[in-house]
Design a protein around this motif. Structure first.
Motif, PDB file in Angstrom:
ATOM      1  N   THR A 145       0.753  -1.463  -0.406  1.00 30.50           N
ATOM      2  CA  THR A 145      -0.232   0.131  -0.138  1.00 30.50           C
ATOM      3  C   THR A 145       0.793   1.386   0.376  1.00 30.50           C
ATOM      4  O   THR A 145       1.797   1.474   0.837  1.00 30.50           O
ATOM      5  CB  THR A 145      -0.856  -0.242   1.205  1.00 30.50           C
ATOM      6  OG1 THR A 145       0.079   0.339   2.245  1.00 30.50           O
ATOM      7  CG2 THR A 145      -1.817  -1.379   1.275  1.00 30.50           C
ATOM      8  N   ALA A 166       1.187   5.099   0.409  1.00 30.03           N
ATOM      9  CA  ALA A 166       0.026   6.337   1.340  1.00 30.03           C
ATOM     10  C   ALA A 166       0.893   7.878   0.397  1.00 30.03           C
ATOM     11  O   ALA A 166       1.521   8.364   1.223  1.00 30.03           O
ATOM     12  CB  ALA A 166       0.080   5.800   2.487  1.00 30.03           C
ATOM     13  N   ASN A 173      -1.683  10.173   0.690  1.00 33.19           N
ATOM     14  CA  ASN A 173      -2.319  11.203   1.715  1.00 33.19           C
ATOM     15  C   ASN A 173      -1.596  11.370   2.331  1.00 33.19           C
ATOM     16  O   ASN A 173      -1.678  10.584   3.349  1.00 33.19           O
ATOM     17  CB  ASN A 173      -3.562  10.118   1.675  1.00 33.19           C
ATOM     18  CG  ASN A 173      -4.681  11.284   2.532  1.00 33.19           C
ATOM     19  OD1 ASN A 173      -4.160  12.667   3.216  1.00 33.19           O
ATOM     20  ND2 ASN A 173      -5.974  11.249   2.474  1.00 33.19           N
ATOM     21  N   GLU A 174      -1.788  12.349   3.000  1.00 34.66           N
ATOM     22  CA  GLU A 174      -0.172  12.787   4.402  1.00 34.66           C
ATOM     23  C   GLU A 174      -1.069  12.723   5.159  1.00 34.66           C
ATOM     24  O   GLU A 174      -0.474  11.835   6.299  1.00 34.66           O
ATOM     25  CB  GLU A 174       0.095  14.088   4.575  1.00 34.66           C
ATOM     26  CG  GLU A 174       1.337  14.466   2.898  1.00 34.66           C
ATOM     27  CD  GLU A 174       1.892  15.643   2.473  1.00 34.66           C
ATOM     28  OE1 GLU A 174       1.115  16.781   3.283  1.00 34.66           O
ATOM     29  OE2 GLU A 174       1.591  16.536   2.218  1.00 34.66           O
ATOM     30  N   ASN A 175      -2.109  12.761   5.282  1.00 31.16           N
ATOM     31  CA  ASN A 175      -3.742  12.039   6.625  1.00 31.16           C
ATOM     32  C   ASN A 175      -3.203  11.084   6.843  1.00 31.16           C
ATOM     33  O   ASN A 175      -2.761  10.997   7.985  1.00 31.16           O
ATOM     34  CB  ASN A 175      -4.418  13.193   6.619  1.00 31.16           C
ATOM     35  CG  ASN A 175      -4.949  14.222   6.636  1.00 31.16           C
ATOM     36  OD1 ASN A 175      -3.848  15.242   7.245  1.00 31.16           O
ATOM     37  ND2 ASN A 175      -5.500  15.257   6.054  1.00 31.16           N
ATOM     38  N   GLN A 176      -3.645  10.363   5.750  1.00 32.85           N
ATOM     39  CA  GLN A 176      -2.994   8.688   5.906  1.00 32.85           C
ATOM     40  C   GLN A 176      -1.956   8.119   6.415  1.00 32.85           C
ATOM     41  O   GLN A 176      -1.552   7.455   7.656  1.00 32.85           O
ATOM     42  CB  GLN A 176      -3.788   8.059   4.888  1.00 32.85           C
ATOM     43  CG  GLN A 176      -4.150   6.777   4.867  1.00 32.85           C
ATOM     44  CD  GLN A 176      -3.951   6.484   4.142  1.00 32.85           C
ATOM     45  OE1 GLN A 176      -4.171   6.407   2.196  1.00 32.85           O
ATOM     46  NE2 GLN A 176      -4.407   4.696   3.606  1.00 32.85           N
ATOM     47  N   LEU A 177      -1.066   8.594   6.205  1.00 27.75           N
ATOM     48  CA  LEU A 177       0.569   9.030   6.633  1.00 27.75           C
ATOM     49  C   LEU A 177       1.281   8.691   7.752  1.00 27.75           C
ATOM     50  O   LEU A 177       1.083   8.262   8.394  1.00 27.75           O
ATOM     51  CB  LEU A 177       1.739   9.458   5.432  1.00 27.75           C
ATOM     52  CG  LEU A 177       3.016   9.094   5.990  1.00 27.75           C
ATOM     53  CD1 LEU A 177       3.110   7.284   5.205  1.00 27.75           C
ATOM     54  CD2 LEU A 177       3.863   9.313   4.629  1.00 27.75           C
ATOM     55  N   TYR A 178       0.477   9.839   8.283  1.00 20.23           N
ATOM     56  CA  TYR A 178       0.368  10.604   9.108  1.00 20.23           C
ATOM     57  C   TYR A 178      -0.234   9.792  10.603  1.00 20.23           C
ATOM     58  O   TYR A 178       0.876   9.341  11.410  1.00 20.23           O
ATOM     59  CB  TYR A 178       0.561  11.405   9.343  1.00 20.23           C
ATOM     60  CG  TYR A 178       0.433  12.474  11.174  1.00 20.23           C
ATOM     61  CD1 TYR A 178       1.487  12.980  11.465  1.00 20.23           C
ATOM     62  CD2 TYR A 178      -1.011  12.100  11.610  1.00 20.23           C
ATOM     63  CE1 TYR A 178       1.222  13.037  13.120  1.00 20.23           C
ATOM     64  CE2 TYR A 178      -1.042  13.304  13.401  1.00 20.23           C
ATOM     65  CZ  TYR A 178       0.292  13.137  13.602  1.00 20.23           C
ATOM     66  OH  TYR A 178       0.530  13.896  14.685  1.00 20.23           O
ATOM     67  N   MET A 179      -1.995   9.581  10.053  1.00 15.85           N
ATOM     68  CA  MET A 179      -2.149   8.305  10.974  1.00 15.85           C
ATOM     69  C   MET A 179      -1.358   7.100  11.463  1.00 15.85           C
ATOM     70  O   MET A 179      -1.695   6.294  12.793  1.00 15.85           O
ATOM     71  CB  MET A 179      -3.729   7.980  11.119  1.00 15.85           C
ATOM     72  CG  MET A 179      -4.524   9.107  10.384  1.00 15.85           C
ATOM     73  SD  MET A 179      -4.405   9.500  12.272  1.00 15.85           S
ATOM     74  CE  MET A 179      -5.535  11.871  12.445  1.00 15.85           C
ATOM     75  N   GLN A 180      -0.714   6.822  10.312  1.00 17.50           N
ATOM     76  CA  GLN A 180      -0.404   5.008  10.596  1.00 17.50           C
ATOM     77  C   GLN A 180       1.074   5.456  11.368  1.00 17.50           C
ATOM     78  O   GLN A 180       1.531   4.178  12.001  1.00 17.50           O
ATOM     79  CB  GLN A 180       0.271   4.620   8.912  1.00 17.50           C
ATOM     80  CG  GLN A 180      -0.779   4.213   8.002  1.00 17.50           C
ATOM     81  CD  GLN A 180      -0.065   3.965   6.734  1.00 17.50           C
ATOM     82  OE1 GLN A 180       0.980   4.115   6.302  1.00 17.50           O
ATOM     83  NE2 GLN A 180      -1.773   3.520   5.495  1.00 17.50           N
ATOM     84  N   GLN A 190      -5.524   7.891  18.042  1.00 22.07           N
ATOM     85  CA  GLN A 190      -5.946   8.544  16.681  1.00 22.07           C
ATOM     86  C   GLN A 190      -6.577  10.160  17.318  1.00 22.07           C
ATOM     87  O   GLN A 190      -7.386   9.139  18.249  1.00 22.07           O
ATOM     88  CB  GLN A 190      -6.262   7.977  15.617  1.00 22.07           C
ATOM     89  CG  GLN A 190      -5.827   7.119  14.897  1.00 22.07           C
ATOM     90  CD  GLN A 190      -6.185   6.108  14.035  1.00 22.07           C
ATOM     91  OE1 GLN A 190      -7.552   6.479  13.684  1.00 22.07           O
ATOM     92  NE2 GLN A 190      -5.732   5.587  13.147  1.00 22.07           N
TER      93      GLN A 190
END
Length: 120
Positions: free
Chosen positions: A39, A41, A43-50, A59
């Motif tokens: 996968t 990522a 998307n910066e927000n998704q990468l940050y959450m991961q 979260q």
């Protein structure tokens, strides 16, 4: 059929077992296996959450916002095309009056008008 086999090409008989074994060995060497999928990522927000989840941080919870109740389809104006030549200002004024009357109703009556069951 003229004595010609379907498995003979330019004098070489491809039906014999030696040729089949040779082809099987060659194809076994060329076989590359299945592709591994990762996968990505972007998307910066998704990468940050991961990354935060990997570090053990929780979260932030999103607050649920109440959705505004839409007018029932029967009370909404249909799509008006330019070639229909309706008086749009008058129709929009009537629509606004109907919408204000609908918004004045209690929430449970609005939900019933939209076809949503209300628990008591």
């Amino acid at each position: 059929d003229g004595g010609i086999s379907a498995q003979t090409f330019e004098g070489v008989d491809y039906s014999d077992a030696k040729m089949a074994q040779f082809q099987e060995d060659i194809l076994g060497i060329i076989d590359m296996g299945k592709r591994e999928r990762r996968t990505v990522a972007y998307n910066e927000n998704q990468l940050y959450m991961q990354q935060m989840a990997q570090q053990g941080a929780t979260q932030p919870k999103k607050k649920k916002q109440k959705k505004e109740i839409k007018l029932p389809r029967t009370m909404r104006l249909p799509r008006l095309e330019e070639w229909q030549m309706f008086d749009r200002t008058a129709l929009n004024a009537i629509q606004e009056a109907e919408e204000q009357a609908f918004r004045a109703l209690p929430n449970d009556v609005q939900l019933l008008a939209c076809g949503i069951k209300v628990e008591k």
